[in-house]
Motif scaffolding. Structure first.
Motif, PDB file in Angstrom:
ATOM      1  N   TYR A  79       0.834  -1.208   0.000  1.00 16.06           N
ATOM      2  CA  TYR A  79       0.000   0.000   0.000  1.00 16.06           C
ATOM      3  C   TYR A  79       0.870   1.259   0.000  1.00 16.06           C
ATOM      4  CZ  TYR A  79      -3.257   3.574   1.598  1.00 16.06           C
ATOM      5  OH  TYR A  79      -3.988   4.724   1.711  1.00 16.06           O
ATOM      6  N   GLY A  84      -1.694   2.543  -2.753  1.00 20.12           N
ATOM      7  CA  GLY A  84      -3.025   1.958  -2.834  1.00 20.12           C
ATOM      8  C   GLY A  84      -3.497   1.634  -4.235  1.00 20.12           C
ATOM      9  N   THR A  87      -2.684  -4.137  -6.061  1.00 15.88           N
ATOM     10  CA  THR A  87      -3.136  -5.162  -5.135  1.00 15.88           C
ATOM     11  C   THR A  87      -2.589  -6.523  -5.561  1.00 15.88           C
ATOM     12  OG1 THR A  87      -5.186  -5.532  -6.381  1.00 15.88           O
ATOM     13  CG2 THR A  87      -5.263  -3.922  -4.568  1.00 15.88           C
ATOM     14  N   GLY A 132      -4.693  -2.689  -1.024  1.00  7.26           N
ATOM     15  CA  GLY A 132      -5.667  -1.669  -1.378  1.00  7.26           C
ATOM     16  C   GLY A 132      -5.921  -0.645  -0.298  1.00  7.26           C
TER      17      GLY A 132
END
Length: 242
Positions: A79, A84, A87, A132
């Motif tokens: 992250y 973010g 993933t 995320g």
């Protein structure tokens, strides 16, 4: 008792880079952990994501950090590194000799199958990809480490196998048939499952595919630890044909 771990994996057809990364590490307190990550991107980007995650988890497990904490740290690292925007699906499968348990940490919606005491259980509850947001936790399952146990986990390339022709891979039924009248090795199970997935994709895997099989068996032929790795290396002519 003997612990067997086997892996079978293949790249998406025509791709020289796999978004799946897998590593195996001995646990400092005894046992072994398998870490499998699937970067949720394509090509080199997916490989960079999954490699980052696996390296972090492996390094922490080698230091004696518990599986769940290692996964959370890897998620926070991803992250932070990618803000973010990246993933990964992640599984950690550990045979822990200190606690005498099998520990499964899952941040991956694909089911995991556990065959034990003549029953096959499917782990398919809610699970969130890592990276995320902050403080993402894995779903943890812990079962006794005992002979006669088989665990099968895999990336979503197998789940999607056959979708182009309206068919799917029934891993539970396939595992049941393999265990019913035979005593297959972990490698034989992994190879059979992957071969069926490739067949459903008509010899051209539509996505990266990775299968991990862990088996525990009664007794051991000796006290030697063994690991065998086989990696096909394509030459330029083979690559141009892919």
């Amino acid at each position: 008792m003997e612990i067997q771990v086997a892996v079978a994996k293949i790249n998406r057809y025509g791709s020289l880079e796999s978004g799946d990364t897998l590593e195996i590490v001995e646990r400092p307190s005894g046992g072994v952990s398998v870490v499998l990550a699937d970067g949720r991107a394509s090509g080199k980007s997916a490989k960079a994501i999954s490699s980052l995650v696996v390296r972090k988890v492996i390094s922490l497990l080698a230091e004696g950090i518990r599986d769940g904490a290692a996964v959370r740290a890897a998620s926070d690292l991803l992250y932070t590194e990618r803000e973010g925007h990246a993933t990964a699906y992640l599984n950690v499968l550990s045979a822990d000799l200190e606690t005498k348990t099998l520990v499964i940490a899952r941040n991956n919606p694909t089911p995991i199958f556990i065959a034990q005491r003549e029953r096959i259980e499917c782990l398919s509850g809610e699970s969130v990809a890592i990276g995320g947001s902050r403080n993402i936790r894995p779903a943890i399952t812990e079962i006794p480490l005992e002979p006669g146990t088989t665990v099968v986990l895999y990336t979503d390339g197998l789940l999607q196998a056959g979708s182009r022709i309206g068919q799917g891979l029934d891993i539970c039924m396939l595992l049941e048939s393999l265990l019913e009248d035979q005593e297959p090795t972990s490698q034989e199970i992994a190879d059979t499952i992957l071969a069926d997935a490739i067949r459903l994709d008509q010899g051209q895997p539509n996505d990266d595919m990775s299968v991990v099989v862990l088996r525990t068996r009664s007794g051991a032929r000796d006290s030697i630890r063994r690991m065998t790795v086989r990696i096909p290396v394509l030459n330029d002519q083979d690559s141009s044909m892919a």
